[in-house]
Design an enzyme around this catalytic site. Structure first.
Site, mmCIF file in Angstrom:
data_model
loop_
_atom_site.group_PDB
_atom_site.id
_atom_site.type_symbol
_atom_site.label_atom_id
_atom_site.label_comp_id
_atom_site.label_asym_id
_atom_site.label_seq_id
_atom_site.Cartn_x
_atom_site.Cartn_y
_atom_site.Cartn_z
ATOM 1 N N HIS A 199 -4.302 -17.217 -4.708
ATOM 2 C CA HIS A 199 -5.172 -16.397 -3.866
ATOM 3 C C HIS A 199 -6.364 -17.179 -3.316
ATOM 4 O O HIS A 199 -7.066 -16.681 -2.428
ATOM 5 C CB HIS A 199 -5.677 -15.192 -4.664
ATOM 6 N N ASP A 200 -6.601 -18.391 -3.823
ATOM 7 C CA ASP A 200 -7.721 -19.210 -3.372
ATOM 8 C C ASP A 200 -7.296 -20.385 -2.492
ATOM 9 O O ASP A 200 -8.142 -21.142 -2.031
ATOM 10 C CB ASP A 200 -8.488 -19.786 -4.584
ATOM 11 N N ASP A 232 -5.482 -10.906 -15.394
ATOM 12 C CA ASP A 232 -6.597 -11.823 -15.214
ATOM 13 C C ASP A 232 -7.684 -11.508 -16.238
ATOM 14 O O ASP A 232 -8.004 -10.337 -16.472
ATOM 15 C CB ASP A 232 -7.173 -11.675 -13.802
ATOM 16 N N ASP A 240 -4.073 3.916 2.801
ATOM 17 C CA ASP A 240 -5.511 3.660 2.980
ATOM 18 C C ASP A 240 -5.802 2.219 3.392
ATOM 19 O O ASP A 240 -6.957 1.817 3.532
ATOM 20 C CB ASP A 240 -6.309 4.024 1.728
ATOM 21 N N ASP A 251 0.846 -1.200 0.000
ATOM 22 C CA ASP A 251 0.000 0.000 0.000
ATOM 23 C C ASP A 251 0.879 1.246 0.000
ATOM 24 O O ASP A 251 1.670 1.456 0.917
ATOM 25 C CB ASP A 251 -0.903 -0.036 1.246
ATOM 26 N N GLU A 287 -7.706 -21.312 -15.953
ATOM 27 C CA GLU A 287 -8.114 -21.962 -14.707
ATOM 28 C C GLU A 287 -9.260 -22.912 -15.036
ATOM 29 O O GLU A 287 -10.311 -22.483 -15.506
ATOM 30 C CB GLU A 287 -8.570 -20.919 -13.683
ATOM 31 N N ASP A 301 -1.929 -1.284 -3.734
ATOM 32 C CA ASP A 301 -2.258 -0.544 -4.952
ATOM 33 C C ASP A 301 -1.142 -0.660 -5.980
ATOM 34 O O ASP A 301 -0.092 -1.264 -5.726
ATOM 35 C CB ASP A 301 -2.558 0.923 -4.622
#
Length: 558
Positions: free
Chosen positions: A329-330, A98, A25, A21, A255, A29
């Site tokens: 990420h899963d 993605d 915030d 970040d 995927e 990013d």
């Protein structure tokens, strides 16, 4: 088999919300990523796969896209993204984006129009059906729980959503949908992106004739036969390749849940002109009971892992290509899942890295994997953010009367938030991820496990990953060599050989926290290529392996 840059590459996945970040915030990013590109260069990776940064209401952390050609304000601006691409290309890094086109957000302009009336020009961009006696068209269950159909009063019909109700499925039968998707892909490729990771791409074809209630009684209640790997998907991908992909020098990875090796060859065989490789999930299901949910925990059996990974290695050896991954990420953190994130943290993390990176295929590293980041154990369900996790908790506690103590061990082991805690950069507040309050809590072990510590320690997990990547550049056998499983019945060691043009590697990985031995049989080691323990060449045919030891020998056959 042809040589390709993407076969020789190592890919690093960035989950932008949790990477770095820059403005305090609490949300990672694009400028935060730019400031860490030299770190990625130091690691030695070739390609960055960037999880979605498109405009999104963020119902499913960006996988619900409301504008495919805009950047979510949380992450920055299109100017920031342009700078990211330029800075990456300057460093010799490639960028893969993605592509999420099985569904859009319900806040996308297409869907806003689609729901207005049955006559609207965008109506058939999505899959609408009338109900039956006040019930949904079918009994299908969505991946995140609940019905896969959402009733919409405006037109008194239901729309299909195989994930969240805010993620309506696009109708790929409609040629206009496909043309608009291809146009959007060209938008990004013309900007200079180097490829796409395609979200649940094997789900884009749905059977046009949906089952009746009578068919449900005959066993058709499950959505799967209507959902994955249907013949039409190959028609769509060949069309996509012809219209778009073949016009650019890029890499594509699809995927593909529920894909088998024979099906994967259809997607990835060069002569079929569809995709370069797929993500399959069979090895990620080996620590769950067959036919049960991922939340019902089962201990991984090493023999099952050997059998599964070897099957994929052999069946795609000469036709198709493998993606090699433990984490994304899963998925939970691999060192907590298949390793030992306590006593043998470094040893098990580097053993698992060796096992994967020495196989044939393109290796993927998920952010933090290279420093051995672990699963998180948050005290309260209130600290979790993942929609799948929260839905599971609510269902079990709210509807089935379970206690939090019953449920939390499964969440600790399998929640997708294990992968989504902020990247641990240093031992300062919030692991150096943000100067503000992070969108999800930092794993409390950040003072010990962080990038700063890893860079300073020559024996760290980071430096081991760096060496694996360097070796891949130096030894073509790691990329293109044949694969042979050895000692299939050994209870503790995953052993295999790679061979190319007379160069032969023997890979030995002790999967457990006790010493074990391995008999060399008909090969003679003459050099240690890499090991996660100080080691020398063996004096006889028996090698003793320390807990979670990984050893790669160059060998000759007798």
């Amino acid at each position: 088999m042809s040589k390709q840059w993407w076969k020789e590459s190592v890919v690093y996945q960035i989950y932008p919300r949790s990477f770095n970040d820059s403005n305090g915030d609490g949300i990672g990013d694009i400028q935060g990523i730019i400031s860490k590109l030299d770190y990625l260069t130091e690691l030695g990776i070739d390609v960055v796969w960037l999880s979605p940064v498109y405009q999104s209401p963020n119902d499913d952390n960006g996988y619900d896209i409301s504008d495919y050609e805009a950047i979510m304000s949380d992450f920055g601006t299109m100017a920031d993204w342009d700078q990211l691409l330029e800075e990456m290309h300057t460093r010799g890094l490639k960028l893969v984006m993605d592509l999420v086109v099985n569904h859009s957000s319900d806040e996308h302009d297409w869907f806003i129009e689609s729901r207005k009336s049955k006559e609207n020009a965008y109506r058939d961009y999505y899959i609408w059906r009338p109900g039956q006696d006040g019930k949904p068209p079918t009994d299908w269950i969505a991946s995140f729980g609940g019905s896969a159909w959402q009733y919409d009063e405006e037109t008194d019909e239901y729309f299909l959503h195989m994930f969240s109700k805010k993620q309506p499925d696009l109708n790929w039968e409609n040629e206009k949908v496909r043309k608009d998707v291809y146009e959007m892909m060209r938008f990004w490729l013309d900007k200079g992106v180097d490829g796409f990771r395609m979200d649940v791409i094997n789900m884009i074809s749905k059977k046009e004739i949906l089952p009746t209630y009578e068919e449900f009684q005959a066993g058709y209640a499950k959505a799967e036969p209507y959902q994955f790997n249907l013949p039409g998907v190959h028609d769509y991908l060949r069309e996509m390749n012809e219209e778009v992909l073949s016009k650019y020098d890029i890499m594509t990875v699809g995927e593909c849940p529920k894909v088998t090796p024979s099906e994967a060859k259809k997607y990835t065989a060069e002569h079929r002109q569809e995709l370069d490789m797929v993500f399959q999930f069979e090895h990620m299901g080996l620590d769950k009971y067959k036919g049960k949910s991922k939340w019902e925990l089962k201990t991984l059996e090493l023999r099952d892992l050997k059998e599964n990974l070897s099957k994929w290695q052999k069946e795609l050896e000469n036709d198709g290509w493998n993606s090699l991954y433990w984490c994304n990420h899963d998925q939970p953190r691999i060192v907590s899942r298949f390793g030992d994130d306590g006593k043998y943290h470094r040893q098990s993390a580097t053993m698992l890295a060796t096992l994967l990176h020495m196989m044939k295929g393109t290796p993927y590293i998920y952010q933090g994997e290279e420093i051995g980041m672990t699963n998180c154990h948050f005290d309260s369900i209130d600290d979790y953010r993942d929609i799948e996790t929260l839905n599971y908790y609510q269902e079990m506690v709210g509807e089935h009367g379970k206690t939090p103590n019953d449920i939390m061990p499964s969440i600790y082991a399998k929640s997708r938030d294990n992968a989504r805690t902020p990247m641990q950069w240093n031992s300062s507040a919030e692991a150096g991820f943000t100067t503000g309050t992070p969108w999800i809590k930092v794993n409390p072990n950040y003072k010990k496990i962080n990038v700063e510590n890893a860079l300073a320690d020559e024996n760290s997990i980071f430096h081991y990953y760096k060496k694996l990547i360097e070796l891949r550049r130096q030894h073509e056998v790691m990329v293109y060599g044949s694969y042979t499983l050895l000692a299939e019945d050994h209870p503790a060691v995953f052993a295999y050989e790679r061979e190319l043009n007379g160069e032969k590697l023997l890979v030995l990985c002790n999967f457990y926290g006790e010493k074990t031995t391995f008999e060399l049989n008909d090969c003679t080691p003459y050099e240690v290529l890499i090991s996660n323990y100080p080691t020398e060449l063996p004096n006889d045919a028996m090698v003793t392996l320390s807990p979670y030891e990984a050893l790669v020998y160059k060998t000759t056959s007798h």
